[in-house]
Design an enzyme around this catalytic site. Sequence first.
Site, PDB file in Angstrom:
ATOM      1  N   ASP A   1      -6.367   2.135  -3.184  1.00  0.00           N
ATOM      2  CA  ASP A   1      -7.598   1.979  -2.400  1.00  0.00           C
ATOM      3  C   ASP A   1      -7.915   3.200  -1.531  1.00  0.00           C
ATOM      4  O   ASP A   1      -8.999   3.283  -0.976  1.00  0.00           O
ATOM      5  CB  ASP A   1      -7.586   0.685  -1.561  1.00  0.00           C
ATOM      6  N   ARG A   2      -6.970   4.149  -1.456  1.00  0.00           N
ATOM      7  CA  ARG A   2      -7.265   5.318  -0.612  1.00  0.00           C
ATOM      8  C   ARG A   2      -7.196   6.600  -1.424  1.00  0.00           C
ATOM      9  O   ARG A   2      -6.626   6.625  -2.513  1.00  0.00           O
ATOM     10  CB  ARG A   2      -6.321   5.351   0.588  1.00  0.00           C
TER      11      ARG A   2
ATOM     12  N   ASP B   1      -3.294   6.310  -3.104  1.00  0.00           N
ATOM     13  CA  ASP B   1      -2.110   5.681  -2.513  1.00  0.00           C
ATOM     14  C   ASP B   1      -1.545   4.599  -3.440  1.00  0.00           C
ATOM     15  O   ASP B   1      -2.043   4.384  -4.553  1.00  0.00           O
ATOM     16  CB  ASP B   1      -2.426   5.120  -1.118  1.00  0.00           C
TER      17      ASP B   1
ATOM     18  N   ASP C   1      -1.603   1.334  -3.797  1.00  0.00           N
ATOM     19  CA  ASP C   1      -2.414   0.279  -4.405  1.00  0.00           C
ATOM     20  C   ASP C   1      -3.803   0.768  -4.811  1.00  0.00           C
ATOM     21  O   ASP C   1      -4.659  -0.039  -5.182  1.00  0.00           O
ATOM     22  CB  ASP C   1      -2.511  -0.933  -3.473  1.00  0.00           C
TER      23      ASP C   1
ATOM     24  N   LYS D   1     -11.793  -0.715  -0.076  1.00  0.00           N
ATOM     25  CA  LYS D   1     -11.928   0.715  -0.246  1.00  0.00           C
ATOM     26  C   LYS D   1     -11.442   1.067  -1.641  1.00  0.00           C
ATOM     27  O   LYS D   1     -10.700   0.306  -2.254  1.00  0.00           O
ATOM     28  CB  LYS D   1     -11.189   1.481   0.845  1.00  0.00           C
TER      29      LYS D   1
ATOM     30  N   SER E   1       0.818  -1.215   0.000  1.00  0.00           N
ATOM     31  CA  SER E   1       0.000   0.000   0.000  1.00  0.00           C
ATOM     32  C   SER E   1       0.852   1.266   0.000  1.00  0.00           C
ATOM     33  O   SER E   1       1.631   1.471  -0.921  1.00  0.00           O
ATOM     34  CB  SER E   1      -0.954  -0.040   1.173  1.00  0.00           C
ATOM     35  N   HIS E   2       0.740   2.070   1.053  1.00  0.00           N
ATOM     36  CA  HIS E   2       1.422   3.374   1.066  1.00  0.00           C
ATOM     37  C   HIS E   2       2.891   3.276   1.477  1.00  0.00           C
ATOM     38  O   HIS E   2       3.608   4.262   1.413  1.00  0.00           O
ATOM     39  CB  HIS E   2       0.694   4.320   2.015  1.00  0.00           C
TER      40      HIS E   2
HETATM   41  C1  VG1 Z   1      -3.699   1.941   8.256  1.00  0.00           C
HETATM   42  C2  VG1 Z   1      -4.950   2.770   8.437  1.00  0.00           C
HETATM   43  C3  VG1 Z   1      -6.178   1.878   8.329  1.00  0.00           C
HETATM   44  C4  VG1 Z   1      -6.159   1.154   6.988  1.00  0.00           C
HETATM   45  C5  VG1 Z   1      -4.849   0.390   6.847  1.00  0.00           C
HETATM   46  C6  VG1 Z   1      -4.710  -0.295   5.523  1.00  0.00           C
HETATM   47  O1  VG1 Z   1      -3.630   0.959   9.272  1.00  0.00           O
HETATM   48  O2  VG1 Z   1      -4.941   3.437   9.685  1.00  0.00           O
HETATM   49  O3  VG1 Z   1      -7.337   2.657   8.471  1.00  0.00           O
HETATM   50  O4  VG1 Z   1      -7.237   0.262   6.897  1.00  0.00           O
HETATM   51  O5  VG1 Z   1      -3.749   1.293   6.992  1.00  0.00           O
HETATM   52  O6  VG1 Z   1      -4.829   0.594   4.463  1.00  0.00           O
HETATM   53  P1  VG1 Z   1      -2.753   1.116  10.605  1.00  0.00           P
HETATM   54  O7  VG1 Z   1      -2.899  -0.184  11.355  1.00  0.00           O
HETATM   55  O8  VG1 Z   1      -1.358   1.417  10.154  1.00  0.00           O
HETATM   56  O9  VG1 Z   1      -3.332   2.274  11.345  1.00  0.00           O
HETATM   57  V1  VG1 Z   1      -3.915   0.387   3.080  1.00  0.00           V
HETATM   58  O10 VG1 Z   1      -4.270   1.582   2.018  1.00  0.00           O
HETATM   59  O11 VG1 Z   1      -2.419   0.369   3.663  1.00  0.00           O
HETATM   60  O12 VG1 Z   1      -4.363  -1.151   2.453  1.00  0.00           O
HETATM   61 CO    CO Z   2      -3.747   1.134   0.212  1.00  0.00          CO
END
Ligand code: VG1
Ligand code: CO
Length: 547
Positions: A285-286, A281, A283, A380, A116-117
């Site tokens: 989804d955000r 982001d 992947d 998402k 992801s990010h």
């Molecule tokens: C973070 C965000 C959470 C989100 C998760 C995955 O998790 O706070 O809301 O669902 O990333 O998103 P954490 O445990 O670091 O707070 V993604 O876009 O990384 O799939």
């Molecule tokens: Co993501």
Amino acid sequence: MAATVQQISLSSPFADQKPGTSGLRKSSKQFETPHYLESFIESSLRVLPGVAGGTLVVGGDGRYGNRRAIGVIARMAAAHGVARLITTTGGILSTPAASHLIRQNGAIGGVILSASHNPGGPEGDFGVKINGANGGPTPESITDAIFAVTQTLDGYRILEGTPELALDQPGSQQLGAMTVEVVDGVEAYVALMQKLFDFDAIGDLLRGDFPIAFDAMHAVTGPYATRILEGLLGAPAGTVRNGTPLEDFGGGHPDPNLTYAHELAELLLGSDAYRFGAACDGDGDRNMILGQRCFVNPSDSLAVLTANATLAPGYADGLAGVARSMPTSAAADVVAKDLGLPCYETPTGWKFFGNLLDAGRITLCGEESFGTGSNHIREKDGLWAVLFWLNILARRREPVAQIMAEHWNRFGRHYYSRHDYEAIASEAAHGLYKRVKEMQPALVGQAFAGRTIATADDFAYTDPVDGSLTSGQGLRLLLDDGSRVVLRLSGTGTQGATLRVYLESYVPPSGNLAQDPQAALGDLINAIDALAEIKARTGMDRPTVIT
Ligand code: VG1
Ligand code: CO
């Protein structure tokens, strides 16, 4: 050489941590150690129902390691009897598009390659997410079972002696008895968006005097956004910035927030060049939504989408309900109440929305972390949120800032901020957290930021659909005026620990709606620092990221 199934023995079991909020995330280096990726995939293929004879979707955000992983997963899937593997040209597949492909093809699930990010590249991170047949992240029962297998795994099965997969063009090829279909990863997703949103109205808006900027952050949404915004909707070339996916995201951190997407933020907040801006982001989804000199906080974004949902064709008949993660502000709750809709509060992570969506109890859901989505898939969806906003703007023909002001005038404003302290020493973070947790029972009735602490607990959730209990989801201090502070430790970081501090305070329509959020929340910020000794224990003067 003919393709043969090989049984590889492992001299020691693969003892890894439990996959976090969003699958298994580790450094690229860790994923390159012998048998590491293979062991996790083996464990997943042993646990996922329907593997033999089933269809599996595989793809990723294009980061370093993506193609190699697709090759390994394909050979292992074939060795496990998967009948059909669907992947995409170049192996590029956003998380929401993967969710849609799984659902559309009746697949048993999918493997999404992304951290992801988190930054990518040989020095960055890699990740594997396992999704189920509904297209969403697998529930805890499955991730727990996968983790249990990793603890005793003594070998894995893989096909050897096969040619490299041809991923550059759509087409069909055989891998042993398994068919590999390479499809255009963008097409099916675009068709889904066209069903949900009024492309004619959005096209009219974008062809008129309404310049917008979209930042793909050199990650997966580039090809999707280019085809939709510049192709179908007629936005001028150059609307999509950083639109070519790169293995290391150009050295950036593909996290759509004010810190990591600061170039876009400066364009929108510091100039009048654009009416609307958005970023997604790694992947896809955000999303971050910006207007001209206006930042839309993600909790507010969910509330605005809920209040205006019927303007989009896909939601014209109204909503079944909404859900938000616990740390997300209650802005959507107020709208839901006004509209007479059920509203649910779940733990952080999209998997908790899955049961509510599958049961038809909710239509929209979202998280404060720039994640919003609906029942169209089970993830998402960043571009979906961008198109939803554009649909609303095309119909209302008002600036984003005015839409926000009108929203607050009607529903009141939830001042909200998240402060992240990233990459702090693990012991410091866990020590701080444990101390506050132990203090909690004695805090009820105590003064805090000029209010009184009404409830102090560690959030637990009973799933209303299947009755499963999930506890330990974040320390809450709920104050007598409805304000609150929440502490959580991130489940997605790979360096040390990340402490997240969530701050929220509600002002009704009659109150002062035009304050700066950091100022409006100043007393809560100071009070939680004094109570939790954040600066002293983390050794940090200020958060790494303020949202
Ligand atoms: C973070 C965000 C959470 C989100 C998760 C995955 O998790 O706070 O809301 O669902 O990333 O998103 P954490 O445990 O670091 O707070 V993604 O876009 O990384 O799939
Ligand atoms: Co993501």
